[in-house]
Design a protein around this motif. Structure first.
Motif, PDB file in Angstrom:
ATOM      1  N   SER B 328       0.856  -1.191   0.000  1.00 18.39           N
ATOM      2  CA  SER B 328       0.000   0.000   0.000  1.00 18.39           C
ATOM      3  C   SER B 328       0.889   1.236   0.000  1.00 18.39           C
ATOM      4  CB  SER B 328      -0.899   0.023   1.236  1.00 18.39           C
ATOM      5  OG  SER B 328      -1.779  -1.078   1.199  1.00 18.39           O
ATOM      6  N   SER B 329       0.396   2.311  -0.593  1.00 23.18           N
ATOM      7  CA  SER B 329       1.249   3.473  -0.810  1.00 23.18           C
ATOM      8  C   SER B 329       1.745   4.118   0.485  1.00 23.18           C
ATOM      9  CB  SER B 329       0.510   4.507  -1.656  1.00 23.18           C
ATOM     10  OG  SER B 329       0.284   3.947  -2.930  1.00 23.18           O
ATOM     11  N   ASP B 330       0.892   4.221   1.492  1.00 23.42           N
ATOM     12  CA  ASP B 330       1.334   4.845   2.746  1.00 23.42           C
ATOM     13  C   ASP B 330       2.516   4.076   3.332  1.00 23.42           C
ATOM     14  OD1 ASP B 330      -0.599   6.693   2.456  1.00 23.42           O
ATOM     15  OD2 ASP B 330      -1.973   5.853   3.961  1.00 23.42           O
ATOM     16  N   ALA B 331       2.392   2.761   3.302  1.00 22.17           N
ATOM     17  CA  ALA B 331       3.467   1.928   3.837  1.00 22.17           C
ATOM     18  C   ALA B 331       4.717   2.042   2.972  1.00 22.17           C
ATOM     19  CB  ALA B 331       3.003   0.476   3.910  1.00 22.17           C
ATOM     20  N   TYR B 333       5.704   4.734   1.357  1.00 23.92           N
ATOM     21  CA  TYR B 333       6.364   5.996   1.729  1.00 23.92           C
ATOM     22  C   TYR B 333       7.096   5.840   3.060  1.00 23.92           C
ATOM     23  CZ  TYR B 333       4.480   8.871  -2.036  1.00 23.92           C
ATOM     24  OH  TYR B 333       4.232   9.412  -3.268  1.00 23.92           O
ATOM     25  N   GLN B 334       6.445   5.166   3.996  1.00 15.78           N
ATOM     26  CA  GLN B 334       7.063   4.962   5.312  1.00 15.78           C
ATOM     27  C   GLN B 334       8.352   4.153   5.174  1.00 15.78           C
ATOM     28  OE1 GLN B 334       6.120   6.390   8.236  1.00 15.78           O
ATOM     29  NE2 GLN B 334       8.120   5.551   8.849  1.00 15.78           N
ATOM     30  N   THR B 673      -1.161   4.970  -7.213  1.00 14.44           N
ATOM     31  CA  THR B 673      -1.030   4.517  -5.825  1.00 14.44           C
ATOM     32  C   THR B 673      -1.622   3.119  -5.670  1.00 14.44           C
ATOM     33  OG1 THR B 673      -3.108   5.645  -5.341  1.00 14.44           O
ATOM     34  CG2 THR B 673      -1.076   6.847  -4.852  1.00 14.44           C
ATOM     35  N   LYS B 675      -3.295  -0.004  -2.930  1.00 17.55           N
ATOM     36  CA  LYS B 675      -3.857  -0.414  -1.646  1.00 17.55           C
ATOM     37  C   LYS B 675      -3.931  -1.937  -1.647  1.00 17.55           C
ATOM     38  CE  LYS B 675      -6.911   1.091   1.797  1.00 17.55           C
ATOM     39  NZ  LYS B 675      -7.823   2.096   2.264  1.00 17.55           N
ATOM     40  N   LYS B 739       6.842  16.920  -3.000  1.00 21.81           N
ATOM     41  CA  LYS B 739       6.192  15.640  -3.265  1.00 21.81           C
ATOM     42  C   LYS B 739       5.380  15.740  -4.544  1.00 21.81           C
ATOM     43  CE  LYS B 739       3.168  12.245  -1.090  1.00 21.81           C
ATOM     44  NZ  LYS B 739       2.252  11.944   0.011  1.00 21.81           N
TER      45      LYS B 739
END
Lengths: 152, 752
Positions: B328-331, B333-334, B673, B675, B739
């Motif tokens: 997933s995209s948030d992960a 980036y993290q 992105t 998910k 970004k």
């Protein structure tokens, strides 16, 4: 069996009435100038004229086209002499060329209804046509050139 | 388009001689099928081939073969122009034909890496000049005069003293028998060019605006079936089971089956990337019928878990583990932030950057990120295949036939000379069609159903398949001393699944203390070349960063860059600097002058500048932005390019204008992105592409004039657009953007 009038010629089509006009043109009749780009009326590669109006053939059912006059890029002019076709060649607009038939068909309706399109008019009329190569500047210029040519 | 033509294939084989795609000694006539796309000049029965690129008809029609596939970069015009120049013929009378895949006669035939004109410049000049030489020799023999006294002009041969003259066509048969000794053929003096460097119109322009069949999707073949693939909905997933009962009852459907692409342990070449190794295939009569049948298909998917790919290579085969995580995209980036703080691979070091940073009066540090990008070619992925027991014909849009043929040969267990590949015009490529997995898929499907088949991806299949521009990040640091002098520069970049760093490019070479590092995170999301790979991110990040450094130093952004380039030119730091600092400075100076940088009257715009070097060429842009209805709008652009000799100037300007539009679009809107492994963008309704309204009103293109052999143009103008847009956006909004895609939304806070 549906009868379609395409580029002034009648065709008897044996297909599900829900079949999009795009696939009738391409797969059944063999007129491949009308392109499949997105299939969901977002890119404009499949624009044809239905009784003089620009429609997206990928979401226009065969049943809707029945009894109406369909014009595709192949029927826009007999000798590539439509002012837009001439302007497109004059300004060498195309890069990959895949979207250009749809661009021309959208622009043709604009020019028929508006002899002096402004930049704003062009933005509005061409909003539904994507060009991934980014030839928009030349498309705009070609529409303006064709408008001038049309007035002669 | 033409169908299989065995006699033609045999002819091509029998005439294949010598290396370099040039065939000098071939003699004889051949029956040659003139396909529809060669135009309107009738069907002459005989063609005399002087080499792989030049064929002359008795009526003096000249046919020039284009070796490289066309995807909008206009090589079908520019490459034959080079041959015609040296051959000395009238351009208007030249017929152009796209060559089939034939590496012996036509060279590498790779469209990509901005390579076509650069790689073929010498080859095609030599091909044209050699054919002309052969014609001159043939006329000299026939007329009994010294060859040196014969002149040529526009497809005619002349001997002034005797008053003899003749058409090329009259001597073509004899010329084909002329032996050419090494070193006797001299190409023209550049000063005498009369075709190259003049604007010629796209040779397929008329076919495009009249809707003639040109593209892979337009190709027809007797008895051809349509196939579509149901691929897993997300990365890291595979087929568990499927139920085709309902799908098979749908009209027009012929077969539904599960297909494996590569057998276990298949040694992949660098361009054998494929995302999904097991898929479900639906084959039927027409596209719409197959699309409808797919809706009735029930497939159960499952996580693939970690899988192994076997990569071939010079050092022998090696196994690569493809992680099974559903990303997933948030992960993502993290994870990139976590990796960015870890030690990385050293790519280049000059001087003592650690000490310089320690002693700096001021350190500027900024981190930039960019998402995956889908190529989104207008023509969805497709290919025709007809595979039988002893041969295969494949027709469609492809950038790299030479890389796909060996793969097909291994998979189909057919020798390369039994595999015929024809390249159609491509509805866009941008790198995507260098990866020939879809030929393999089409060939396997054709073999399975024992019929000619066209494989078609829907737009959604295409956008969610992968082979994206990677997701990138880079942290830049600049050290200034007490006098605000730049004393050290550090870049540390990473990405999923590869890092973007070009360690030997500017500003390497211009700063005494320099450090470049890279790291990468493995992923099951496949990536591939996307118009100027890596550069398209670096030019955004580095060129925005330099803008910010210039501001901190109180310098004009162009003057600051020129000072660094002056240093790199006069006293370069380190070795292996890839760029020519003088040419780099040249485009900046040209764009400064042409745009009237800082002139009165330009204040109404927020101006941004950026420059970049890639694919052996140099590009700089000044973009003029305004805020319109709350959104950034680039109203006009000035572009300066140094790509050496410009073969076809107006078409070259068109390409630069297109690259500018593409760059603005991707900088402001581009992004894909995920998910749980699934792409969140599936079609143009939620993957925003730049449209007419957002395109500038004016893009003025200026080429540096020099006589340097031509270098790339398809890619070089693209990357610096991102940086120029970011810098203009700062002027327009007072806020720096780190970004991508850049957006004026308040949530867009810099990640530092």
């Amino acid at each position: 069996m549906a009868t379609l009038n395409i580029n002034k010629k009648n065709y008897n089509i044996d297909a599900d009435p829900d079949t999009p006009l795009l696939w009738v043109l391409r797969d059944i009749i063999g007129l491949v100038g009308t392109k499949y780009g997105c299939g969901v009326a977002q890119c404009g590669a499949c624009v044809v004229h239905l009784n003089g109006e620009a429609v997206r053939s990928c979401v226009t059912k065969l049943s809707r086209a029945e009894g109406k006059k369909v014009v595709t890029i192949e029927g826009l002019s007999e000798t590539n002499s439509h002012p837009l076709q001439k302007a497109w060649l004059e300004l060498d607009v195309s890069q990959c060329g895949y979207c250009q038939a749809g661009q021309i068909m959208s622009a043709a309706v604009l020019l028929k209804e508006n002899k002096n399109p402004t930049n704003e008019d062009i933005d509005d009329a061409m909003a539904g046509n994507i060009c991934r190569c980014g030839t928009y500047l030349r498309i705009r210029e070609a529409i303006q050139l064709a408008a001038k040519d049309q007035k002669k | 388009m033409e169908k299989t033509n065995n006699s033609r294939r045999t002819f091509l084989k029998s005439s294949a001689l010598l290396g370099g795609g040039l065939m000098i000694h071939f003699t004889g006539l051949a029956n040659f099928d003139i396909s529809e796309r060669t135009g309107t000049l009738g069907t002459p029965a005989e063609l005399i081939e002087l080499n792989g690129y030049v064929k002359i008809m008795p009526d003096n029609t000249i046919k020039i073969i284009c070796p490289n596939p066309e995807f909008g970069q206009n090589v079908m015009t520019s490459l034959p122009m080079i041959v015609a120049e040296e051959l000395d013929v009238e351009w208007q009378k030249v017929l152009v034909e796209m060559g089939p895949h034939d590496s012996v006669k036509l060279g590498s035939q790779f469209t990509g890496g901005s390579n076509s004109v650069r790689m073929y410049w010498r080859i095609l000049r030599e091909a044209g000049a050699t054919a002309r030489y052969m014609l001159v020799q043939a006329a000299a023999q026939t007329w009994g005069v010294p060859a040196e006294e014969i002149t040529t002009k526009a497809g005619m041969l002349y001997h002034e003293k005797t008053g003899k003259k003749g058409k090329y066509g009259d001597f073509a048969t004899k010329a084909a028998g002329v032996t050419v000794a090494k070193g006797v053929v001299k190409p023209k003096d550049i000063k005498n060019f009369n075709i190259v460097r003049t604007s010629k119109k796209n040779v397929e322009g008329t076919k495009i605006i009249s809707g003639k069949p040109l593209f892979g999707l337009d190709y027809k073949y007797d008895g051809m079936l349509i196939a579509m693939i149901e691929h897993p909905p997300g990365f890291g997933m595979t087929v568990d089971s499927f139920d085709a009962t309902a799908a098979l009852k749908m009209p027009g459907v012929k077969e539904v089956f599960r297909q494996k692409i590569y057998e276990d342990g298949f040694e992949q070449g660098g361009f054998d990337v494929r995302t999904f190794n097991e898929v479900v295939v639906v084959v039927g009569k027409t596209t719409w019928e197959v699309m409808n049948a797919r809706k009735k298909l029930i497939v159960k998917w499952k996580p693939a878990g970690d899988t192994k790919d076997t990569m071939g290579g010079r050092g022998g085969a090696r196994e690569v583990v493809v992680p099974g995580e559903l990303e997933s995209s948030d992960a993502q980036y993290q994870k990139m932030q976590d990796f960015a703080s870890k030690p990385a691979q050293l790519l280049r070091k000059d001087g003592d950057p650690e000490t310089a940073f320690k002693n700096a009066a001021q350190v500027i540090e900024r981190t930039f990120t960019a998402p995956f990008l889908a190529h989104n070619c207008m023509e969805p992925i497709n290919f025709f295949a007809h595979v039988t027991a002893d041969k295969a014909l494949l027709v469609g849009p492809l950038q790299a036939p030479g890389w796909t043929e060996p793969t097909l040969s291994k998979i189909l267990k057919l020798p390369a000379d039994k595999i015929e590949i024809q390249m159609t015009r491509m509805g866009g490529g941008f790198g995507r069609r260098a990866y020939g997995h879809y030929l393999v898929e089409a060939a396997l499907i054709s073999k399975k159903v024992n019929a000619p088949v066209k494989l078609i991806y829907s737009k959604e299949d295409d956008m969610t398949y992968g082979i994206y521009r990677p997701m990138y990040t880079a942290t830049y640091r600049a050290a200034l001393d007490a006098d605000k002098k730049l004393i050290a520069f550090h870049v540390k970049g990473g990405g999923i699944p590869e890092h973007p760093i070009h360690a030997n490019r500017f500003p390497a070479g211009a700063v005494d203390n320099y450090l470049a590092e890279g790291w990468q995170i493995p992923s099951n999301i496949t990536v591939g070349a996307f118009r100027a790979p890596r550069s398209n991110f670096n030019a955004a990040a580095e060129q925005s960063f330099l803008d910010e450094v210039a501001e901190a130093m109180g310098k004009d952004p162009i003057e600051f860059r020129l000072e660094l380039l002056k240093r790199a030119k006069e006293n370069p730091v380190g070795k292996n600097n890839e760029y020519d600092a003088a040419r780099y400075a040249g485009v900046l100076e040209l764009v400064r002058d042409k745009s009237g940088w800082k002139n009165s009257g330009t204040e109404k715009y927020s101006r941004g500048v950026a420059a970049y070097f890639c694919h052996s060429s140099y590009a700089a842009h000044v973009v003029d932005m305004v805020i319109r209805d709350g959104e950034p709008y680039v109203k006009q652009v000035f572009s300066a390019i140094d790509c050496g000799i410009v073969v076809n100037p107006d078409a070259a300007s068109n390409m630069v204008q297109g690259a500018v539009v593409d760059g603005i679009g991707n900088a402001l809107y581009g992004g894909l992105t995920h998910k749980n492994g699934v792409s969140e963008q599936r079609n143009f309704h939620n993957y925003r592409i730049i449209r007419m309204r957002e395109a500038p009103k004016k893009v003025e293109v200026f080429f540096v004039k020099n006589d340097i052999d031509p270098t790339g143009l398809g890619e070089p103008p693209f990357p610096p657009v991102f940086g120029a847009v970011a810098n203009a956006l700062y002027k327009a909004s007072g806020q720096r953007f780190y970004k991508q895609p850049y957006s004026l939304k308040p949530t867009d806070k810099p990640i530092v």
